[in-house]
Scaffold this motif. Structure first.
Motif, short mmCIF file in Angstrom:
data_model
loop_
_atom_site.label_atom_id
_atom_site.label_comp_id
_atom_site.label_asym_id
_atom_site.label_seq_id
_atom_site.Cartn_x
_atom_site.Cartn_y
_atom_site.Cartn_z
N ALA A 154 0.84 -1.19 0.00
CA ALA A 154 0.00 0.00 0.00
C ALA A 154 0.88 1.25 0.00
CB ALA A 154 -0.92 0.01 1.22
N GLN A 155 0.45 2.26 -0.72
CA GLN A 155 1.19 3.52 -0.79
C GLN A 155 0.30 4.68 -0.38
OE1 GLN A 155 1.21 1.35 -3.66
NE2 GLN A 155 3.05 0.41 -2.78
N PHE A 156 0.90 5.61 0.33
CA PHE A 156 0.21 6.86 0.65
C PHE A 156 1.27 7.94 0.82
CE2 PHE A 156 0.86 4.60 4.66
CZ PHE A 156 1.41 5.57 5.49
N THR A 157 0.82 9.17 0.95
CA THR A 157 1.75 10.29 1.11
C THR A 157 1.44 11.03 2.40
OG1 THR A 157 0.34 11.76 -0.17
CG2 THR A 157 2.08 10.58 -1.37
N ALA A 158 2.48 11.62 2.98
CA ALA A 158 2.33 12.40 4.20
C ALA A 158 2.88 13.80 3.96
CB ALA A 158 3.04 11.73 5.36
N THR A 159 2.40 14.74 4.74
CA THR A 159 2.79 16.14 4.58
C THR A 159 3.92 16.50 5.53
OG1 THR A 159 0.51 16.69 3.99
CG2 THR A 159 1.97 18.52 4.59
N LYS A 160 4.96 17.11 5.00
CA LYS A 160 6.06 17.57 5.84
C LYS A 160 5.60 18.76 6.66
CE LYS A 160 10.00 15.95 3.13
NZ LYS A 160 11.30 16.30 2.55
N PRO A 161 6.22 18.97 7.83
CA PRO A 161 5.82 20.11 8.67
C PRO A 161 5.98 21.44 7.96
CG PRO A 161 7.89 19.14 9.43
CD PRO A 161 7.32 18.20 8.41
N ALA A 162 5.17 22.41 8.35
CA ALA A 162 5.15 23.71 7.68
C ALA A 162 6.48 24.44 7.77
CB ALA A 162 4.03 24.57 8.27
N ASN A 163 7.22 24.22 8.85
CA ASN A 163 8.50 24.91 9.02
C ASN A 163 9.67 24.14 8.42
OD1 ASN A 163 8.43 22.82 10.83
ND2 ASN A 163 9.24 24.00 12.57
N SER A 164 9.37 23.08 7.68
CA SER A 164 10.44 22.32 7.04
C SER A 164 11.02 23.10 5.87
CB SER A 164 9.90 20.97 6.56
OG SER A 164 10.87 20.29 5.78
N THR A 165 12.30 22.91 5.64
CA THR A 165 12.94 23.58 4.50
C THR A 165 12.61 22.89 3.19
OG1 THR A 165 14.94 22.24 4.85
CG2 THR A 165 14.85 24.41 5.92
N GLU A 166 11.99 21.69 3.29
CA GLU A 166 11.61 20.93 2.10
C GLU A 166 10.13 20.59 2.18
OE1 GLU A 166 14.10 17.54 1.95
OE2 GLU A 166 15.95 18.67 1.66
N ASN A 167 9.31 21.62 2.06
CA ASN A 167 7.87 21.41 2.14
C ASN A 167 7.38 20.54 0.99
OD1 ASN A 167 7.56 22.96 4.45
ND2 ASN A 167 7.32 24.86 3.28
N GLY A 168 6.33 19.81 1.26
CA GLY A 168 5.76 18.98 0.21
C GLY A 168 5.31 17.64 0.75
N LYS A 169 5.03 16.73 -0.17
CA LYS A 169 4.55 15.40 0.16
C LYS A 169 5.70 14.40 0.09
CE LYS A 169 0.06 16.41 0.36
NZ LYS A 169 -0.82 16.13 1.52
N ILE A 170 5.68 13.45 1.00
CA ILE A 170 6.69 12.39 0.96
C ILE A 170 5.97 11.04 0.86
CG2 ILE A 170 8.34 13.76 2.27
CD1 ILE A 170 6.99 10.76 3.97
N PRO A 171 6.52 10.10 0.11
CA PRO A 171 5.86 8.81 -0.10
C PRO A 171 6.15 7.82 1.02
CG PRO A 171 7.85 8.91 -1.41
CD PRO A 171 7.74 10.25 -0.71
#
Length: 242
Positions: free
Chosen positions: A135-152
């Motif tokens: 199964a695959q899903f994506t999670a959201t990086k924290p707002a204060n991360s320098t690499e905002n976006g979705k991670i698999p």
């Protein structure tokens, strides 16, 4: 339909790529350590957020949109896990969240899923697995991360039937920048991190969602996916980030 011969060819090719990457990591990582007399796996870099990871056993996770009904430290196999019963706000949805955080710089994932299966048999009489899939899903990086976006995240999703309960189960090893169902994938990520003088801390996650006996596990996938995304995002914004 893909011919079997072509499928096997691709399968062997993927295996070869993984083995070559593994040999490259050993060569790049081990040879300098051998020449200098400092083996990385004997003296691995420290884990900056180890204290925060260890606290998960005592506190569990505070998940947005979910209430903690109960949380205890539970011995499963040879390790102490966090066992947390969670209930969705304004809903009857409940789940059992099992978390095993890394406990030291030499601690690595090994047989966590076997331990959970054994614990399930001991607690509920049996643990019969069916309808298992990747199964695959994506999670959201924290707002204060320098690499905002979705991670698999790549997990394992299946139905576990016991004498008393039937569960939809979602399992994976959570890392700061992703997640994998296989401990070998963590090993590769950690070796790459050690080349940068850092580490790839991990938390084993097993989510158990009650479902109808012998039902179709896919009916619970939207809920399992939602909880998985929340857990991974919470770890990235909390213990992994501190």
């Amino acid at each position: 339909m893909i011919p079997l011969s072509k499928f096997l060819k691709h399968k062997h090719l993927n295996t070869l790529v993984v083995l070559l990457l593994f040999l490259l990591l050993l060569t790049v990582g081990a040879v300098p350590g051998y020449l200098s007399g400092r083996w990385q796996w004997k003296q691995p870099p420290s884990i900056a957020n180890l204290k925060e990871l260890r606290e998960i056993r005592n506190k569990g996770l505070n998940l947005p949109g979910w209430q903690t009904v109960n949380q205890i430290e539970q011995v499963i196999g040879q390790h102490k896990w966090s066992l947390q019963i969670i209930k969705q706000a304004d809903s009857n949805n409940q789940a059992l969240l099992l978390l095993l955080p890394q406990n030291g710089p030499r601690n690595q994932p090994e047989v966590e899923w076997t331990d959970v299966s054994g614990w399930g048999k001991l607690r509920w009489g049996k643990w019969d697995v069916a309808q298992s899939r990747s199964a695959q899903f994506t999670a959201t990086k924290p707002a204060n991360s320098t690499e905002n976006g979705k991670i698999p995240v790549e997990a394992t999703f299946f139905r576990a039937s016991t004498d008393q309960e039937t569960f939809a189960v979602l399992q994976w090893y959570a890392l700061p920048n992703g997640g994998y169902s296989s401990p070998f994938r963590w090993f590769l990520a950690d070796q790459l991190a050690q080349l940068q003088k850092t580490r790839a801390p991990w938390v084993a996650v097993s989510i158990l969602i009650p479902m109808e006996p012998l039902g179709q596990v896919e009916t619970t996938w939207p809920l399992a996916k939602s909880i998985g995304e929340t857990v991974q995002s919470t770890l990235m914004g909390g213990p992994f980030q501190n």
